[in-house]
Design a protein around this motif. Structure first.
Motif, PDB file in Angstrom:
ATOM      1  N   ALA A  59       0.854  -1.190   0.000  1.00 47.00           N
ATOM      2  CA  ALA A  59       0.000   0.000   0.000  1.00 47.00           C
ATOM      3  C   ALA A  59       0.889   1.238   0.000  1.00 47.00           C
ATOM      4  O   ALA A  59       1.926   1.268   0.664  1.00 47.00           O
ATOM      5  N   SER A  60       0.479   2.238  -0.732  1.00 43.21           N
ATOM      6  CA  SER A  60       1.270   3.471  -0.768  1.00 43.21           C
ATOM      7  C   SER A  60       1.123   4.202   0.560  1.00 43.21           C
ATOM      8  O   SER A  60       0.081   4.111   1.218  1.00 43.21           O
ATOM      9  N   PRO A  61       2.138   4.936   0.960  1.00 48.01           N
ATOM     10  CA  PRO A  61       2.038   5.716   2.208  1.00 48.01           C
ATOM     11  C   PRO A  61       0.850   6.681   2.188  1.00 48.01           C
ATOM     12  O   PRO A  61       0.193   6.882   3.201  1.00 48.01           O
ATOM     13  N   GLU A  62       0.555   7.225   1.013  1.00 46.78           N
ATOM     14  CA  GLU A  62      -0.570   8.159   0.895  1.00 46.78           C
ATOM     15  C   GLU A  62      -1.901   7.461   1.158  1.00 46.78           C
ATOM     16  O   GLU A  62      -2.784   8.021   1.811  1.00 46.78           O
ATOM     17  N   ASP A  63      -2.067   6.228   0.642  1.00 48.50           N
ATOM     18  CA  ASP A  63      -3.297   5.470   0.894  1.00 48.50           C
ATOM     19  C   ASP A  63      -3.445   5.147   2.377  1.00 48.50           C
ATOM     20  O   ASP A  63      -4.534   5.259   2.944  1.00 48.50           O
ATOM     21  N   ILE A  64      -2.364   4.729   3.002  1.00 47.04           N
ATOM     22  CA  ILE A  64      -2.396   4.417   4.434  1.00 47.04           C
ATOM     23  C   ILE A  64      -2.778   5.656   5.227  1.00 47.04           C
ATOM     24  O   ILE A  64      -3.664   5.619   6.082  1.00 47.04           O
ATOM     25  N   LEU A  65      -2.124   6.762   4.926  1.00 43.64           N
ATOM     26  CA  LEU A  65      -2.404   8.004   5.647  1.00 43.64           C
ATOM     27  C   LEU A  65      -3.855   8.438   5.456  1.00 43.64           C
ATOM     28  O   LEU A  65      -4.543   8.789   6.419  1.00 43.64           O
ATOM     29  N   THR A  66      -4.350   8.386   4.230  1.00 42.71           N
ATOM     30  CA  THR A  66      -5.729   8.795   3.940  1.00 42.71           C
ATOM     31  C   THR A  66      -6.726   7.951   4.725  1.00 42.71           C
ATOM     32  O   THR A  66      -7.652   8.485   5.343  1.00 42.71           O
ATOM     33  N   LYS A  67      -6.553   6.628   4.702  1.00 40.65           N
ATOM     34  CA  LYS A  67      -7.481   5.729   5.420  1.00 40.65           C
ATOM     35  C   LYS A  67      -7.427   5.968   6.910  1.00 40.65           C
ATOM     36  O   LYS A  67      -8.471   6.012   7.579  1.00 40.65           O
ATOM     37  N   LEU A  68      -6.224   6.119   7.481  1.00 40.75           N
ATOM     38  CA  LEU A  68      -6.117   6.319   8.926  1.00 40.75           C
ATOM     39  C   LEU A  68      -6.637   7.695   9.348  1.00 40.75           C
ATOM     40  O   LEU A  68      -7.253   7.825  10.408  1.00 40.75           O
ATOM     41  N   GLN A  69      -6.410   8.710   8.544  1.00 37.40           N
ATOM     42  CA  GLN A  69      -6.960  10.032   8.871  1.00 37.40           C
ATOM     43  C   GLN A  69      -8.487   9.998   8.882  1.00 37.40           C
ATOM     44  O   GLN A  69      -9.116  10.533   9.798  1.00 37.40           O
ATOM     45  N   LEU A  70      -9.075   9.376   7.871  1.00 41.84           N
ATOM     46  CA  LEU A  70     -10.530   9.285   7.802  1.00 41.84           C
ATOM     47  C   LEU A  70     -11.075   8.445   8.960  1.00 41.84           C
ATOM     48  O   LEU A  70     -12.041   8.835   9.622  1.00 41.84           O
ATOM     49  N   ALA A  71     -10.450   7.315   9.224  1.00 46.25           N
ATOM     50  CA  ALA A  71     -10.915   6.436  10.302  1.00 46.25           C
ATOM     51  C   ALA A  71     -10.840   7.127  11.667  1.00 46.25           C
ATOM     52  O   ALA A  71     -11.796   7.076  12.444  1.00 46.25           O
ATOM     53  N   THR A  72      -9.726   7.792  11.953  1.00 49.72           N
ATOM     54  CA  THR A  72      -9.603   8.458  13.259  1.00 49.72           C
ATOM     55  C   THR A  72     -10.578   9.616  13.378  1.00 49.72           C
ATOM     56  O   THR A  72     -11.179   9.817  14.427  1.00 49.72           O
ATOM     57  N   ARG A  73     -10.743  10.381  12.307  1.00 46.98           N
ATOM     58  CA  ARG A  73     -11.690  11.504  12.359  1.00 46.98           C
ATOM     59  C   ARG A  73     -13.113  10.998  12.624  1.00 46.98           C
ATOM     60  O   ARG A  73     -13.819  11.523  13.478  1.00 46.98           O
ATOM     61  N   GLN A  74     -13.529   9.959  11.900  1.00 42.60           N
ATOM     62  CA  GLN A  74     -14.873   9.419  12.097  1.00 42.60           C
ATOM     63  C   GLN A  74     -15.033   8.844  13.503  1.00 42.60           C
ATOM     64  O   GLN A  74     -16.066   9.025  14.144  1.00 42.60           O
ATOM     65  N   TYR A  75     -14.025   8.150  13.980  1.00 45.11           N
ATOM     66  CA  TYR A  75     -14.099   7.545  15.317  1.00 45.11           C
ATOM     67  C   TYR A  75     -14.173   8.616  16.402  1.00 45.11           C
ATOM     68  O   TYR A  75     -15.024   8.547  17.293  1.00 45.11           O
ATOM     69  N   LEU A  76     -13.311   9.605  16.315  1.00 42.63           N
ATOM     70  CA  LEU A  76     -13.283  10.645  17.339  1.00 42.63           C
ATOM     71  C   LEU A  76     -14.525  11.524  17.303  1.00 42.63           C
ATOM     72  O   LEU A  76     -14.893  12.114  18.312  1.00 42.63           O
ATOM     73  N   ASN A  77     -15.186  11.597  16.163  1.00 40.35           N
ATOM     74  CA  ASN A  77     -16.433  12.360  16.057  1.00 40.35           C
ATOM     75  C   ASN A  77     -17.651  11.513  16.413  1.00 40.35           C
ATOM     76  O   ASN A  77     -18.786  11.972  16.293  1.00 40.35           O
ATOM     77  N   GLY A  78     -17.444  10.270  16.807  1.00 43.48           N
ATOM     78  CA  GLY A  78     -18.550   9.400  17.212  1.00 43.48           C
ATOM     79  C   GLY A  78     -19.356   8.845  16.053  1.00 43.48           C
ATOM     80  O   GLY A  78     -20.488   8.417  16.234  1.00 43.48           O
ATOM     81  N   GLU A  79     -18.789   8.836  14.840  1.00 42.89           N
ATOM     82  CA  GLU A  79     -19.516   8.369  13.661  1.00 42.89           C
ATOM     83  C   GLU A  79     -19.373   6.870  13.429  1.00 42.89           C
ATOM     84  O   GLU A  79     -20.054   6.315  12.583  1.00 42.89           O
ATOM     85  N   LEU A  80     -18.448   6.211  14.138  1.00 45.33           N
ATOM     86  CA  LEU A  80     -18.210   4.780  13.962  1.00 45.33           C
ATOM     87  C   LEU A  80     -18.477   4.036  15.254  1.00 45.33           C
ATOM     88  O   LEU A  80     -18.184   4.532  16.331  1.00 45.33           O
ATOM     89  N   SER A  81     -19.004   2.845  15.115  1.00 45.87           N
ATOM     90  CA  SER A  81     -19.183   1.968  16.268  1.00 45.87           C
ATOM     91  C   SER A  81     -19.185   0.538  15.760  1.00 45.87           C
ATOM     92  O   SER A  81     -19.781   0.239  14.725  1.00 45.87           O
TER      93      SER A  81
END
Length: 191
Positions: free
Chosen positions: A159-181
């Motif tokens: 996986a490219s570093p950019e893909d990893i970063l994009t997925k982790l940024q989106l996942a953490t943002r959604q999790y910290l905003n309470g959008e994921l469970s």
């Protein structure tokens, strides 16, 4: 009607018959059943302190990859903890775990449990942060089992570093905003 308070100045209104599970991190709630959930936010509060970097756990048996992931993600604004063995990772978790996301290699060393088993153990222990699985050997059955076990997404190796970063940024943002469970459901994991 049931009103639950998750944190000061925020409430969740639940109407209808349901089962509610309170997870052990960030006061996350899992609500299952035909209930209707309405969120009433009175004064939105930030989930984390301003300036605090989100924590990401990385599990991979390749030491060179772990070093590369750590360096790249720390330079991109994350705090990172790395692990080489699934058992070691699970043993390190505590009730005060502050992970906002994790990334696991699907296939670890032969003597270790694999990334999917680690994911299943996380969900069984009621940890609900998003998990990205990395694999070079993806197949439909493994993918199906991973998503039933609460996988956030898959990335194909390499996986490219950019893909990893994009997925982790989106996942953490959604999790910290309470959008994921990811509520624990043993019946789903058995499929």
């Amino acid at each position: 009607m049931l009103v639950l308070s998750r944190k000061p100045n925020e409430s969740i209104i639940v109407t209808g018959k349901c089962r509610i599970t309170v997870f052990n991190s960030n006061c996350k709630l899992g609500i299952e059943g035909p209930a209707k959930v309405v969120r009433a936010e009175l004064e939105p509060q930030p989930v984390r302190k301003t300036g605090e970097k989100p924590m990401v756990h990385i599990l991979d048996d390749d030491l060179n990859l772990l070093r590369a992931y750590r360096t790249y993600l720390e330079n991109s604004g994350f705090r990172v903890e790395t692990f080489r063995h699934g058992g070691e990772y699970l043993d390190s978790l505590s009730e005060n775990c502050d992970a906002s996301a994790a990334m696991f290699d699907l296939r670890l060393a032969e003597e270790d449990i694999d990334g999917l088993q680690v994911l299943q153990q996380l969900r069984a222990r009621r940890y609900d942060f998003p998990v990205v699985l990395l694999t070079g050997y993806g197949d439909v059955d493994t993918c199906r089992r991973a998503f039933h076990s609460g996988c956030y997404t898959f990335l194909q190796k390499p996986a490219s570093p950019e893909d990893i970063l994009t997925k982790l940024q989106l996942a953490t943002r959604q999790y910290l905003n309470g959008e994921l469970s990811y509520p624990y459901d043993p019946a789903m994991m058995a499929r």
